[in-house]
Scaffold this motif. Structure first.
Motif, short mmCIF file in Angstrom:
data_model
loop_
_atom_site.label_atom_id
_atom_site.label_comp_id
_atom_site.label_asym_id
_atom_site.label_seq_id
_atom_site.Cartn_x
_atom_site.Cartn_y
_atom_site.Cartn_z
N ASP A 185 6.21 6.05 -6.42
CA ASP A 185 6.86 7.29 -5.96
C ASP A 185 7.26 7.12 -4.50
O ASP A 185 6.42 7.17 -3.62
CB ASP A 185 5.89 8.47 -6.14
N GLU A 186 8.56 6.89 -4.29
CA GLU A 186 9.10 6.66 -2.96
C GLU A 186 8.27 5.64 -2.18
O GLU A 186 7.76 5.93 -1.11
CB GLU A 186 9.17 7.98 -2.17
N SER A 208 8.68 13.66 -8.98
CA SER A 208 7.24 13.39 -8.89
C SER A 208 6.52 13.99 -10.09
O SER A 208 5.62 13.37 -10.67
CB SER A 208 6.67 13.95 -7.60
MG LIG Z 1 8.32 13.90 -4.87
#
Ligand SMILES: [Mg+2]
Ligand SMILES: Nc1ncnc2c1ncn2[C@@H]1O[C@H](COP(=O)(O)OP(=O)(O)OP(=O)(O)O)[C@@H](O)[C@H]1O
Lengths: 282, 845
Positions: free
Chosen positions: A208-209, A89
């Motif tokens: 992000d995910e 991240s």
């Molecule tokens: Mg993360």
């Protein structure tokens, strides 16, 4: 699909970068991350040089990124993998200009973003970058359609009707455009978030995910959409994921551990990803 | 961004509703004040243009003292009338006199409508000129005839043909009512009672035989009015002038407007206090909304909203809220105007009613004021919103301990600055500085409050934990979860209570001073004075001192003249001041003067005595010569013969009665001080003698003291009533904050209920939070207010406040009331929280 394809109003289909990328992958499955990529591809969608990020000071200092040099090529789908806390991240935040690195430079489409002020960064995000997060991607007070066009509204631009209809058609939520996020399923919300990331035809999408909260069936919808946007729209995408099954949608997987790039894999398969992960863990 | 803002407002309807109420109430008060003011203005203006319909010109004495209020004019000789009648182009002319005449009701009470004047006039028999229309009966023709205004006749059941007793400057007399009058369509002159006599009778009872106050002139229909005016002016002696009807109407309206503007300024101050308190509530609501939307705002930043866009989105939301609330407040202002009028009537100030007037100015001020306050209060939260780091959207939290530290320093700085401004304002007696100072202190203390809230809440919290168990503990911890929010909420109440406490200190000091003034100034056993408040008193019949002085047991009688705003006006150097006079014969036996310099004997030689505060502020000492001017006698210089310690009963300028009588036209005594042999029967005998004079009473010193205190209490009561709104708004702020935090903690409350918390415990939890909030606000408010009150009282020493008293029982009462009201404010949020459906609450994000 073909019919839709013709209507894509944006980029001319330019096969050159893709061919070059293909060429590159054929030549070598393993690209050393330290190796400058400029010579094998035109300007990458984003790249970072010697990125270093330390959170906190003294005893509590965390080395979230240790000298990362990396490039994300244009019109490619890159997955970033690595154990929790490995700095995935953080890398995305620094490269997208959401957070500033302790040292090093990051570029978007060749522009050095470390030198930009808040107004310029905001403009850059609005016009050239798209984002998708694990959750809370949508403004709860706005309808699906309004959320979709939010970046354009913020820029004071009008949505391109064809492009809007095309994206809506792709994510298949035409019937629910007037609904508020709370009335949509998690999968639907994520698909809207992905479509929104594309609405301003950004140079690059950071995700992000994006499927972190979804079951495997729903994930497939989101991932296919992202894959489609690379294949048909020549979108450049960087996606953080923990799931090897998600990673196979990507053209390339980059592995992080302890703030370092520790590996990369072209044309991943579930098996090759798992194997790589196992190698790194040992 | 516009759409996001509007959607935001719609989504937060509930949260904004209570905030809106805070603004609406404040704006209502402001617009109500303006509407009342404008309505009164137009009512008076129409009354005047009605009353002064009949004539073209008014011939009257030149204005003598006209710096403030109505001009003081001297009477003019009767002999002018025939000369004016002969001026070419004059059709009719008629003289009139005006003076004090007060009706006595059937029940023997002196009739006066809460301080409005009781007027006696001569009536012109010529109906072309008379500004009174006899609606019923006939004009007064004999010296026993009187006409009465329709409102008094109606209210006190008088009919044509009945007898009525009238109080006059001389002995009271009984007249026969021959007619009832109206002023055009109006039944009375804004509460003033009016007795109309024929001209010779009026001249004799007002002591103006051979004189007129004005001569009214009607021009011939075909005459050139400007020419007629010039012709009249040519024959007038020095000291007499002529004015057109329009000039007279304008003059009268200006006088009323000056009175009204004082009155509306006072009301506006209270309205602004309410708005200021409302501003805290707005600040708080927007802070909470911003922090509840922190992820949403961060998300907007990520998808490309600039800081400016986020900032203006929050401000726009405030502006829209402010606009709608202001419009609502404006509408409610009409009701508020009526409400204020009713409130004032309850405290004995009656005003004429008229159709509400909503001037453009009212609309503009209300909207700009309401929107302005809302937008300004939202600036801090809006700024905070722009500082949200985009990364928060992914689940971080932002710490503001750094900000916290800054706030503390700034808070201390602003408070100190406020104290300095307040001090400066008090020293220079500049109300603006006092206001700015108080404002800065409030803001500074509000900034300091978050730091103070933790230790404070710990003290109260530990008590709550002991008495209320786990619910009290949770309530305490909730209140400490966000000290800044707690402090902001409590600050609104702090401001309200600070003002209340400052007023209480001032009031108690005034009461204390009144008590000690009577002890320090008067040695007389008995005091004869007007029953009406001293502000409205014009004095009473000069027959009274004579009547009481002959009663056996009365050792000495001393008259006091002047000393009220309607009597004793004179120009002292460059300003209009109020003069008071005492008789010099038994000075020591009735009045005590604490002489600082010079001697009280100087009074006998026609010197002026001044209080030490005047001597200080004007840099005067004994022996100085000062220029003065009296309406009757014109300019002269007076010698300062002595300087005495300030005393609220005596005022700042004192002369002897004989001086006073020479410089005022037919003055009426305003008080009679009696020294008796101490026998209680003497008072009864005096009361008996005073039966024909229902406008005066005789009081012992204790009774006199009590009635002085009662007047102060009445005033305090009115001020408290006007401040109640500010406190109410603060409580709405508490309720609002509790509702918002219940909303925010829905999930958590659901969890607590799921693990076995009873509904009653939920309510207790919310209520204990409210108790902490209201106690915190009240205690800081009382401390700050007491400080400001002491400073104010101290600065008013020159105006005669000598004792500074802190009314501790009142303060305790304020605290208790605040806590009780805090509980009331918590009841709705508490019920809402207790009613939450457990499953739905847990499902809530
Ligand atoms: Mg993360
Ligand atoms: N705001 C912050 N303050 C201090 N340390 C932080 C902060 N954000 C991240 N870190 C630390 O930096 C390191 C990298 O965090 P990062 O969020 O990039 O990991 P990640 O790879 O995304 O993990 P995950 O897979 O769990 O999301 C971690 O050790 C984390 O604790």
């Amino acid at each position: 699909m073909i019919g839709v394809f013709r209507e894509i109003p944006r980029r001319e289909i330019d096969l050159k970068p893709r061919l070059l990328a293909l060429d590159n992958t054929i030549m070598n499955t393993f690209v050393s991350p330290e190796k400058p990529l400029n010579d094998i591809s035109p300007t990458p969608a984003a790249h970072a040089v010697d990125l270093h990020k330390i959170y906190g000071t003294g005893q509590t200092a965390v080395n979230a990124l240790a000298n990362v040099t990396i490039a994300f090529e244009q019109s490619r789908f890159t997955a970033v993998m690595g154990p929790s806390g490995s700095g995935k991240s953080t890398l995305m935040h620094c490269m997208a200009g959401l957070d500033s690195p302790t040292s090093g430079k990051s570029f978007i489409g060749g522009i050095d973003i470390s030198g930009l002020n808040d107004v310029e960064l905001t403009q850059l995000r609005r016009d050239r970058v798209g984002f998708v997060f694990q959750s809370f991607n949508l403004v709860p007070t706005l309808t699906a359609a309004e959320n979709l066009t939010l970046p354009l509204d913020l820029a004071g631009k009008k949505a391109d009707k064809d492009w809007f209809d095309y994206l809506v058609g792709q994510i298949g939520i035409g019937d629910w455009l007037a609904r508020h996020p709370s009335e949509l399923s998690g999968g639907q919300q994520q698909r809207i978030a992905c479509a929104r990331a594309l609405i301003n035809r950004p140079d690059l999408v950071f995700a992000d995910e994006p499927t972190g909260n979804l079951d495997s069936n729903t994930s497939t919808g989101v991932l296919s959409f992202l894959r489609m946007s690379v294949d048909e729209l020549h979108q450049s995408i960087v996606m953080v994921t923990h799931d090897p099954r998600s990673a196979v949608y990507a053209d390339r997987v980059v592995f992080l551990a302890d703030g370092n790039v520790v590996g990369s894999l072209e044309h991943p398969t579930a098996d090759s990803v798992l194997e790589q992960m196992r190698n790194l863990a040992s | 961004m516009w759409r996001i803002t509007v959607k935001g407002i719609l989504a937060h309807k509930m949260r904004l509703a209570l905030t809106a109420i805070a603004i609406i109430l404040g704006v209502t008060f402001v617009s109500g004040t303006y509407i009342l003011n404008d309505t009164l203005h137009s009512t008076f203006a129409s009354i005047f243009s009605n009353v002064y319909q009949g004539f073209d010109f008014q011939v009257r004495g030149v204005a003598q003292l006209n710096d403030a209020g109505g001009a003081v004019r001297n009477p003019i000789p009767e002999s002018l009338l025939p000369k004016i009648k002969k001026v070419p182009g004059v059709k009719y002319a008629s003289g009139s006199v005006i003076g004090y005449a007060q009706f006595v009701s059937h029940k023997g009470k002196a009739i006066s409508n809460s301080g409005a004047p009781t007027i006696g006039v001569s009536l012109a028999l010529n109906s072309h000129i008379s500004y009174l229309h006899v609606a019923e009966g006939r004009m007064p023709t004999t010296s026993n005839d009187v006409v009465m205004d329709a409102a008094t006749a109606q209210k006190y059941h008088f009919k044509v043909g009945q007898q009525v007793r009238i109080l006059l400057a001389g002995p009271p007399r009984t007249f026969t009512i021959t007619g009832i009058t109206r002023f055009g369509a109006a039944t009375n002159l804004a509460g003033a009672t009016l007795a109309g006599f024929n001209t010779p009778t009026a001249q004799s009872i007002f002591g103006e035989t051979g004189l007129f106050n004005d001569i009214y002139v009607v021009a011939a229909p075909n005459a050139n009015k400007a020419v007629v005016e010039r012709s009249i002016d040519r024959i007038l002696p020095r000291g007499v002038d002529v004015a057109t009807r329009q000039t007279v109407v304008n003059e009268e309206t200006t006088v009323i407007d000056q009175g009204l503007s004082f009155f509306s300024t006072v009301l506006l101050i209270f309205a602004l206090i309410s708005l200021f308190v409302g501003a805290f509530t707005i600040l708080n609501t927007f802070s909470i909304i911003v922090s509840q939307r922190i992820r949403e705002l961060a998300l907007l930043r990520i998808v490309g909203a600039s800081r400016r866009q986020v900032f203006s989105s929050v401000l726009l939301e405030a502006a829209i809220l402010g606009l709608f609330s202001s419009l609502a407040g404006l509408g409610l202002g009409v009701l508020a105007a009526i409400g204020i009028e009713v409130l004032l009537r309850g405290f004995g100030i009656s005003l004429p009613s008229g159709t509400p007037v909503i001037a453009a100015r009212t609309i503009v001020v209300s909207i700009i004021g309401g929107m302005g306050v809302t937008v300004i209060a939202a600036i801090i939260p809006a700024h905070r919103a722009t500082r949200i780091s985009p990364v928060i959207a992914m689940g971080g939290q932002q710490s503001d301990s750094l900000l916290f530290h800054h706030r503390f320093i700034w808070g201390a700085f602003v408070s100190l600055l406020g104290m300095a401004a307040l001090g400066l304002g008090l020293v220079l007696s500049t109300i603006l500085f006092v206001g700015i100072g108080a404002l800065s202190i409030f803001i500074g203390v509000a900034m300091l409050a978050p730091a103070l809230s933790r230790p404070f809440a710990n003290v109260i919290g530990s008590f709550l934990v002991r008495t209320l168990g786990v619910a009290g503990k949770l309530g305490h911890e909730n209140s400490m979860r966000n000290p800044r929010r707690t402090a902001q909420t409590a600050s609104a109440l702090m401001v309200g209570l600070a003002v209340v406490s400052a007023v209480a200190v001032l009031g108690a000091s005034m009461s204390g001073t009144a008590t000690s003034s009577v002890d320090n100034a008067v040695t007389a056993n008995l005091i004869v004075s007007s029953r009406t408040s001293s502000v409205a008193s014009v004095g009473f019949s000069s027959a009274i001192p004579k009547a009481v002085s002959t009663i056996p047991g009365v050792v000495s009688t001393d008259m006091i003249y002047g000393g009220t705003p309607l009597t004793g006006q004179f120009r002292f150097r460059h300003t209009l001041e109020t003069l008071e006079s005492v008789s010099t014969h038994h000075l020591a036996g009735t009045v005590v003067l604490h002489i600082v310099a010079g001697t009280s004997q100087a009074l006998s030689s026609g010197d002026l005595l001044i209080s030490s505060s005047t001597s200080k502020s004007d840099h005067l000492s004994v022996g100085d010569k000062v220029p003065v001017k009296f309406a009757l006698t014109g300019r002269s210089t007076m010698r300062i013969g002595g300087i005495y310690q300030p005393n609220s009963l005596i005022g700042s300028y004192l002369v002897s009665n004989s001086f006073y009588l020479h410089h005022y036209q037919n003055p009426l005594p305003t008080a009679v001080l009696l020294k008796t042999n101490g026998h209680p029967a003497v008072q009864q005998k005096i009361e008996h003698v005073l039966v024909p004079y229902p406008n005066v009473w005789v009081q012992t010193r204790t009774q006199f003291e009590k009635s002085q205190l009662a007047q102060i209490d009445k005033l305090l009561g009115l001020v408290y009533a006007l401040l109640a709104l500010a406190v109410l708004i603060a409580l709405i702020g508490i309720a609002n904050m509790l509702v918002l935090s219940v909303f925010e903690r829905t999930h958590e409350i659901g969890l607590l209920r799921a693990v076995g918390m009873k509904r009653r415990q939920v309510r207790t939890m919310i209520r204990s939070e409210s108790v902490i909030l209201s106690m915190f606000g009240a205690i800081i408010g009382i401390i700050v207010g007491t400080g400001i009150g002491i400073a104010l009282a101290y600065s008013l020493q020159s105006s005669g406040i000598t004792d500074i008293v802190v009314p501790v029982p009142s303060m305790v009462a304020f605290l208790v009331i605040s806590v009780l009201l805090g509980l009331v404010a918590a009841s709705w949020p508490a019920r809402r929280a207790a009613k939450l459906d457990v499953l739905a609450a847990i499902a809530a994000e």
